[in-house]
Design a protein around this motif. Structure first.
Motif, PDB file in Angstrom:
ATOM      1  N   ARG A 103     117.756  -9.462   6.249  1.00  0.00           N
ATOM      2  CA  ARG A 103     117.772  -9.547   7.712  1.00  0.00           C
ATOM      3  C   ARG A 103     116.367  -9.340   8.277  1.00  0.00           C
ATOM      4  N   LEU A 104     115.624  -8.363   7.748  1.00  0.00           N
ATOM      5  CA  LEU A 104     114.263  -8.110   8.228  1.00  0.00           C
ATOM      6  C   LEU A 104     113.328  -9.274   7.921  1.00  0.00           C
ATOM      7  N   LYS A 105     113.481  -9.880   6.750  1.00  0.00           N
ATOM      8  CA  LYS A 105     112.640 -11.031   6.399  1.00  0.00           C
ATOM      9  C   LYS A 105     112.940 -12.216   7.314  1.00  0.00           C
ATOM     10  N   GLU A 106     114.205 -12.438   7.628  1.00  0.00           N
ATOM     11  CA  GLU A 106     114.567 -13.525   8.544  1.00  0.00           C
ATOM     12  C   GLU A 106     113.983 -13.276   9.931  1.00  0.00           C
ATOM     13  N   GLU A 107     114.040 -12.026  10.390  1.00  0.00           N
ATOM     14  CA  GLU A 107     113.476 -11.688  11.703  1.00  0.00           C
ATOM     15  C   GLU A 107     111.959 -11.910  11.709  1.00  0.00           C
ATOM     16  N   GLN A 108     111.286 -11.514  10.635  1.00  0.00           N
ATOM     17  CA  GLN A 108     109.844 -11.720  10.530  1.00  0.00           C
ATOM     18  C   GLN A 108     109.515 -13.213  10.538  1.00  0.00           C
ATOM     19  N   LYS A 109     110.309 -14.003   9.841  1.00  0.00           N
ATOM     20  CA  LYS A 109     110.097 -15.442   9.790  1.00  0.00           C
ATOM     21  C   LYS A 109     110.259 -16.064  11.176  1.00  0.00           C
ATOM     22  N   ARG A 110     111.278 -15.612  11.928  1.00  0.00           N
ATOM     23  CA  ARG A 110     111.483 -16.129  13.295  1.00  0.00           C
ATOM     24  C   ARG A 110     110.309 -15.775  14.195  1.00  0.00           C
ATOM     25  N   GLN A 111     109.783 -14.548  14.041  1.00  0.00           N
ATOM     26  CA  GLN A 111     108.650 -14.137  14.866  1.00  0.00           C
ATOM     27  C   GLN A 111     107.419 -14.980  14.561  1.00  0.00           C
ATOM     28  N   VAL A 112     107.178 -15.278  13.305  1.00  0.00           N
ATOM     29  CA  VAL A 112     106.020 -16.083  12.917  1.00  0.00           C
ATOM     30  C   VAL A 112     106.176 -17.512  13.431  1.00  0.00           C
ATOM     31  N   GLU A 113     107.395 -18.043  13.369  1.00  0.00           N
ATOM     32  CA  GLU A 113     107.623 -19.406  13.835  1.00  0.00           C
ATOM     33  C   GLU A 113     107.377 -19.532  15.327  1.00  0.00           C
ATOM     34  N   ARG A 114     107.583 -18.477  16.104  1.00  0.00           N
ATOM     35  CA  ARG A 114     107.361 -18.519  17.548  1.00  0.00           C
ATOM     36  C   ARG A 114     105.874 -18.433  17.914  1.00  0.00           C
ATOM     37  N   THR A 116     101.917 -19.366  18.113  1.00  0.00           N
ATOM     38  CA  THR A 116     101.100 -20.574  18.113  1.00  0.00           C
ATOM     39  C   THR A 116     100.122 -20.496  16.949  1.00  0.00           C
ATOM     40  N   LEU A 117      99.465 -21.605  16.668  1.00  0.00           N
ATOM     41  CA  LEU A 117      98.491 -21.630  15.587  1.00  0.00           C
ATOM     42  C   LEU A 117      97.364 -20.635  15.848  1.00  0.00           C
ATOM     43  N   PHE A 118      96.942 -20.551  17.094  1.00  0.00           N
ATOM     44  CA  PHE A 118      95.887 -19.624  17.485  1.00  0.00           C
ATOM     45  C   PHE A 118      96.333 -18.182  17.237  1.00  0.00           C
ATOM     46  N   GLN A 119      97.573 -17.835  17.606  1.00  0.00           N
ATOM     47  CA  GLN A 119      98.082 -16.479  17.389  1.00  0.00           C
ATOM     48  C   GLN A 119      98.195 -16.168  15.900  1.00  0.00           C
ATOM     49  N   ARG A 120      98.628 -17.125  15.111  1.00  0.00           N
ATOM     50  CA  ARG A 120      98.733 -16.918  13.665  1.00  0.00           C
ATOM     51  C   ARG A 120      97.365 -16.644  13.055  1.00  0.00           C
ATOM     52  N   PHE A 121      96.355 -17.420  13.518  1.00  0.00           N
ATOM     53  CA  PHE A 121      95.005 -17.230  13.000  1.00  0.00           C
ATOM     54  C   PHE A 121      94.510 -15.818  13.291  1.00  0.00           C
ATOM     55  N   TRP A 122      94.674 -15.346  14.537  1.00  0.00           N
ATOM     56  CA  TRP A 122      94.214 -13.999  14.887  1.00  0.00           C
ATOM     57  C   TRP A 122      95.004 -12.922  14.158  1.00  0.00           C
ATOM     58  N   ARG A 123      96.299 -13.120  13.974  1.00  0.00           N
ATOM     59  CA  ARG A 123      97.120 -12.175  13.212  1.00  0.00           C
ATOM     60  C   ARG A 123      96.596 -12.088  11.771  1.00  0.00           C
ATOM     61  N   TRP A 124      96.335 -13.253  11.179  1.00  0.00           N
ATOM     62  CA  TRP A 124      95.809 -13.287   9.818  1.00  0.00           C
ATOM     63  C   TRP A 124      94.464 -12.588   9.740  1.00  0.00           C
ATOM     64  N   LEU A 125      93.581 -12.866  10.699  1.00  0.00           N
ATOM     65  CA  LEU A 125      92.254 -12.275  10.716  1.00  0.00           C
ATOM     66  C   LEU A 125      92.339 -10.756  10.858  1.00  0.00           C
ATOM     67  N   LEU A 126      93.177 -10.279  11.761  1.00  0.00           N
ATOM     68  CA  LEU A 126      93.335  -8.833  11.941  1.00  0.00           C
ATOM     69  C   LEU A 126      93.919  -8.182  10.682  1.00  0.00           C
ATOM     70  N   ASP A 127      94.841  -8.871  10.022  1.00  0.00           N
ATOM     71  CA  ASP A 127      95.401  -8.341   8.778  1.00  0.00           C
ATOM     72  C   ASP A 127      94.327  -8.279   7.680  1.00  0.00           C
ATOM     73  N   GLN A 128      93.418  -9.247   7.685  1.00  0.00           N
ATOM     74  CA  GLN A 128      92.370  -9.264   6.668  1.00  0.00           C
ATOM     75  C   GLN A 128      91.388  -8.118   6.839  1.00  0.00           C
ATOM     76  N   ILE A 129      91.115  -7.747   8.072  1.00  0.00           N
ATOM     77  CA  ILE A 129      90.162  -6.647   8.308  1.00  0.00           C
ATOM     78  C   ILE A 129      90.882  -5.319   8.574  1.00  0.00           C
ATOM     79  N   LYS A 130      92.184  -5.303   8.347  1.00  0.00           N
ATOM     80  CA  LYS A 130      93.006  -4.096   8.422  1.00  0.00           C
ATOM     81  C   LYS A 130      93.005  -3.444   9.784  1.00  0.00           C
ATOM     82  N   ILE A 131      93.084  -4.241  10.818  1.00  0.00           N
ATOM     83  CA  ILE A 131      93.234  -3.728  12.173  1.00  0.00           C
ATOM     84  C   ILE A 131      94.602  -4.140  12.663  1.00  0.00           C
TER      85      ILE A 131
END
Length: 133
Positions: A103-114, A116-131
């Motif tokens: 259930r948690l994985k499905e919820e995470q997948k739905r959140q990622v699908e919502r 935008t490409l720009f938001q995904r990029f910043w999320r990835w970047l923040l995850d890479q620098i651990k912020i």
């Protein structure tokens, strides 16, 4: 300044000296007479012999409990796990993901699908620098 019953019992719990003899109550002792015991009601530490010398009850004013336990012994129920409480193993030997994990994985997948490409990029970047946002 006002001293309450809670203040007195807290001071007794923090004290490492026996209220009967005034000597230090130590955890590692040579004889059974010096084994540390704790009053079940107020938590005061005693030597076993001193507890018995005080008439088998707590000497703290207002407490008077006649029940104690040996210091360091667990007085609460212990967690018991039965074989039937564990999930059944899968056919290939491992355990599958639980319903909550799916259930948690499905919820995470739905959140990622919502996102935008720009938001995904910043999320990835923040995850890479651990912020975390």
């Amino acid at each position: 300044m006002r001293i309450t019953d809670n203040d007195i019992s807290e001071a007794n719990r923090l004290s490492l000296s026996c209220p009967i003899c005034g000597n230090a109550v130590e955890n590692h002792t040579d004889g059974p007479a010096l084994v540390p015991v704790v009053c079940d009601k107020c938590g005061t530490l005693y030597h076993r012999a001193c507890w018995e010398q005080s008439g088998g009850k707590c000497a703290v004013l207002g407490c008077g409990s006649d029940k104690f336990h040996v210091y360091g012994k667990n007085t609460k129920p212990v967690l018991k796990v039965k074989y039937t409480d564990l999930p059944a193993p899968s056919v290939n030997g491992g355990t599958g993901p639980s319903a909550q994990t799916r259930r948690l994985k499905e919820e995470q997948k739905r959140q990622v699908e919502r996102m935008t490409l720009f938001q995904r990029f910043w999320r990835w970047l923040l995850d890479q620098i651990k912020i975390n946002p």
